[in-house]
Motif scaffolding. Structure first.
Motif, mmCIF file in Angstrom:
data_model
loop_
_atom_site.group_PDB
_atom_site.id
_atom_site.type_symbol
_atom_site.label_atom_id
_atom_site.label_comp_id
_atom_site.label_asym_id
_atom_site.label_seq_id
_atom_site.Cartn_x
_atom_site.Cartn_y
_atom_site.Cartn_z
ATOM 1 N N LEU A 1 -14.455 102.437 69.141
ATOM 2 C CA LEU A 1 -13.444 102.047 67.864
ATOM 3 C C LEU A 1 -14.178 102.568 66.822
ATOM 4 N N ARG A 2 -15.791 102.169 66.733
ATOM 5 C CA ARG A 2 -16.393 102.548 65.542
ATOM 6 C C ARG A 2 -16.488 104.120 65.228
ATOM 7 N N LEU B 1 -12.810 97.114 62.962
ATOM 8 C CA LEU B 1 -14.111 96.356 62.851
ATOM 9 C C LEU B 1 -14.987 96.587 61.595
ATOM 10 N N PHE B 2 -14.971 97.681 61.042
ATOM 11 C CA PHE B 2 -15.444 98.056 59.717
ATOM 12 C C PHE B 2 -15.143 99.623 59.267
ATOM 13 N N GLY B 3 -16.047 100.133 58.460
ATOM 14 C CA GLY B 3 -15.556 101.303 57.982
ATOM 15 C C GLY B 3 -16.557 101.900 57.204
ATOM 16 N N PRO B 4 -16.569 103.224 56.797
ATOM 17 C CA PRO B 4 -17.558 104.072 56.120
ATOM 18 C C PRO B 4 -17.788 103.835 54.633
ATOM 19 N N ASP B 5 -16.830 103.176 54.240
ATOM 20 C CA ASP B 5 -16.760 102.972 52.631
ATOM 21 C C ASP B 5 -15.952 101.560 52.222
ATOM 22 N N ALA B 6 -15.996 101.191 51.270
ATOM 23 C CA ALA B 6 -15.521 99.839 50.660
ATOM 24 C C ALA B 6 -14.435 99.580 50.975
ATOM 25 N N HIS B 7 -13.324 100.425 50.903
ATOM 26 C CA HIS B 7 -12.142 100.442 51.068
ATOM 27 C C HIS B 7 -11.613 100.032 52.547
ATOM 28 N N THR B 8 -12.253 100.820 53.383
ATOM 29 C CA THR B 8 -11.789 100.586 54.842
ATOM 30 C C THR B 8 -12.657 99.472 55.400
ATOM 31 N N GLN B 9 -13.767 98.772 54.736
ATOM 32 C CA GLN B 9 -14.311 97.715 55.038
ATOM 33 C C GLN B 9 -13.385 96.551 54.915
ATOM 34 N N ALA B 10 -12.890 96.760 53.759
ATOM 35 C CA ALA B 10 -12.022 95.577 52.962
ATOM 36 C C ALA B 10 -10.784 95.447 53.779
ATOM 37 N N LEU B 11 -10.303 96.592 54.417
ATOM 38 C CA LEU B 11 -9.218 96.575 55.378
ATOM 39 C C LEU B 11 -9.325 96.044 56.726
ATOM 40 N N ALA B 12 -10.644 96.306 57.359
ATOM 41 C CA ALA B 12 -10.983 95.627 58.433
ATOM 42 C C ALA B 12 -11.192 94.246 58.400
ATOM 43 N N ILE B 13 -11.807 93.689 57.227
ATOM 44 C CA ILE B 13 -11.878 92.290 57.077
ATOM 45 C C ILE B 13 -10.698 91.695 56.761
ATOM 46 N N ASP B 14 -9.583 92.260 56.415
ATOM 47 C CA ASP B 14 -8.206 91.760 55.982
ATOM 48 C C ASP B 14 -7.686 91.521 57.245
ATOM 49 N N ARG B 15 -7.696 92.590 58.073
ATOM 50 C CA ARG B 15 -7.170 92.706 59.471
ATOM 51 C C ARG B 15 -7.507 91.581 60.274
ATOM 52 N N HIS B 16 -8.853 91.199 60.458
ATOM 53 C CA HIS B 16 -9.657 90.170 61.196
ATOM 54 C C HIS B 16 -9.220 88.847 60.546
ATOM 55 N N ASP C 1 -18.891 83.353 70.722
ATOM 56 C CA ASP C 1 -20.054 83.618 70.070
ATOM 57 C C ASP C 1 -20.695 84.824 70.227
ATOM 58 N N GLY C 2 -20.637 85.163 71.781
ATOM 59 C CA GLY C 2 -21.151 86.620 71.964
ATOM 60 C C GLY C 2 -20.330 87.740 71.498
ATOM 61 N N ALA C 3 -18.845 87.521 71.176
ATOM 62 C CA ALA C 3 -17.994 88.407 70.757
ATOM 63 C C ALA C 3 -18.287 88.592 69.397
ATOM 64 N N MET C 4 -18.518 87.429 68.840
ATOM 65 C CA MET C 4 -18.725 87.480 67.364
ATOM 66 C C MET C 4 -20.139 88.253 66.778
ATOM 67 N N ALA C 5 -21.151 87.969 67.861
ATOM 68 C CA ALA C 5 -22.441 88.813 67.694
ATOM 69 C C ALA C 5 -22.059 90.237 67.694
ATOM 70 N N LEU C 6 -21.380 90.678 68.795
ATOM 71 C CA LEU C 6 -20.951 92.036 68.977
ATOM 72 C C LEU C 6 -20.257 92.709 67.465
ATOM 73 N N ARG C 7 -19.351 91.965 67.133
ATOM 74 C CA ARG C 7 -18.572 92.481 65.799
ATOM 75 C C ARG C 7 -19.567 92.569 64.722
ATOM 76 N N ASP C 8 -20.288 91.420 64.765
ATOM 77 C CA ASP C 8 -21.232 91.539 63.570
ATOM 78 C C ASP C 8 -22.397 92.710 63.492
ATOM 79 N N PHE C 9 -22.647 92.868 64.868
ATOM 80 C CA PHE C 9 -23.551 94.138 64.938
ATOM 81 C C PHE C 9 -23.309 95.119 64.151
ATOM 82 N N TRP C 10 -21.775 95.517 64.112
ATOM 83 C CA TRP C 10 -21.493 96.859 63.547
ATOM 84 C C TRP C 10 -21.044 96.665 61.910
ATOM 85 N N ARG C 11 -21.458 95.594 61.583
ATOM 86 C CA ARG C 11 -20.914 95.229 59.959
ATOM 87 C C ARG C 11 -22.626 95.431 59.178
#
Length: 212
Positions: A125-126, A139-154, A202-212
Motif C-alpha cells: 500500500l505504501r 496509510l500516509f503519503g509523500p507530502d502534506a496534501h496526501t498525508q492529510a487525505l490519508a488522515i481524513d480517510r482514517h 493495538d498491534g494494527a495501530m502500531a503497524l499503521r503508526d510505523f508508516w507515519r
C-alpha cells in the motif's frame, strides 16, 4: 498478481488505468518474490531491493518480531477455534512427515509468517501511495496534501464504524485494494497468510503508526 500491474487502474473509485514505469518493476518483483518467503522477509533480506521505501531492514525485522510476540499471540488467546485449527494442521504435517517442528514451534512459525505478511501488505500500500498510484492514500503519503487525505480517510472510516479497531481498518484497506485490477490475488484471504492470524487492534495501530 503483481505481474498484471503494468496497466493498473489506481484511482480509488473511477479513473483511467496508469502504466507503471518499467523502472518500478524490479521493486514489485521483489515484493512478489518475498511474498512467499516470510522468513527472509522477517530477517530483512528483502529490504536492500526496496530502497525506494527508505527503510532499514533491522527496523522492519524488529517490528515483525514485536507483532509476533505480542499482538498475534494475544489475538490467538481469544481464538481457541483458530488454535485448534493450527494444532490440527501441525498434526497432519507431522503425521505426513512434512515437518519436524514441535507443536509450539509450528505455531510460532505460522505467527512469524502472518506477521511478515501483515507488514508486506502495508508495504505494498505504501509503495502505491509514495509513487502516486493512488488518488486517495490508505496509510500516509509523500507530502502534506496526501498525508492529510490519508488522515481524513482514517477519520471518516471510524466515524462510520465507531466500534471498529485499526485491525478492521487495515483489513478494509486490503479489501479495497483487492478490488483494483490485478490485485485480487495479492489480498486473497484464501491464500495470503496475513488472514490466518489476525493482529490485535493495538498491534494494527502500531503497524499503521510505523508508516507515519
Amino acid at each position: 498478481p503483481l505481474r498484471r500491474l503494468r496497466k493498473l487502474a489506481v484511482t480509488h473509485r473511477v479513473g483511467t488505468p496508469a502504466t507503471l514505469p518499467p523502472g518500478d518493476w524490479p521493486h514489485l518483483e521483489a515484493l512478489s518474490a518475498y511474498a512467499g518467503d516470510a522468513s527472509a522477509f522477517a530477517q530483512g533480506d528483502a529490504w536492500p531491493r526496496l530502497r525506494h521505501l527508505n527503510l532499514a531492514g533491522p527496523a522492519v525485522a524488529l517490528l515483525s518480531e514485536n507483532l509476533r510476540r505480542s499482538s498475534l499471540r494475544e489475538r490467538l488467546e481469544t481464538q481457541p477455534d483458530r488454535v485448534a485449527e493450527l494444532d490440527a494442521e501441525w498434526r497432519a504435517a507431522r503425521d505426513a512427515r512434512r515437518t519436524a517442528s514441535t507443536q509450539f514451534e509450528w505455531r510460532e512459525e505460522r505467527a512469524t509468517q502472518a506477521a511478515a505478511h501483515w507488514i508486506l501488505g502495508t508495504v505494498f500500500l505504501r509503495f502505491l501511495e509514495d509513487n502516486g498510484y493512488l488518488e486517495r492514500p490508505f496509510l500516509f503519503g509523500p507530502d502534506a496534501h496526501t498525508q492529510a487525505l490519508a488522515i481524513d480517510r482514517h477519520t471518516r472510516y471510524f466515524r462510520d464504524h465507531p466500534d471498529h479497531s485499526d485491525r478492521d481498518y487495515l483489513l478494509h484497506c486490503f479489501a479495497v485494494a483487492a478490488k483494483l485490477p490485478g490485485l485480487e490475488g495479492l489480498f486473497d484471504p484464501a491464500h495470503n497468510p496475513l488472514y490466518s492470524i489476525e493482529l490485535t487492534g493495538d498491534g494494527a495501530m502500531a503497524l499503521r503508526d510505523f508508516w507515519r
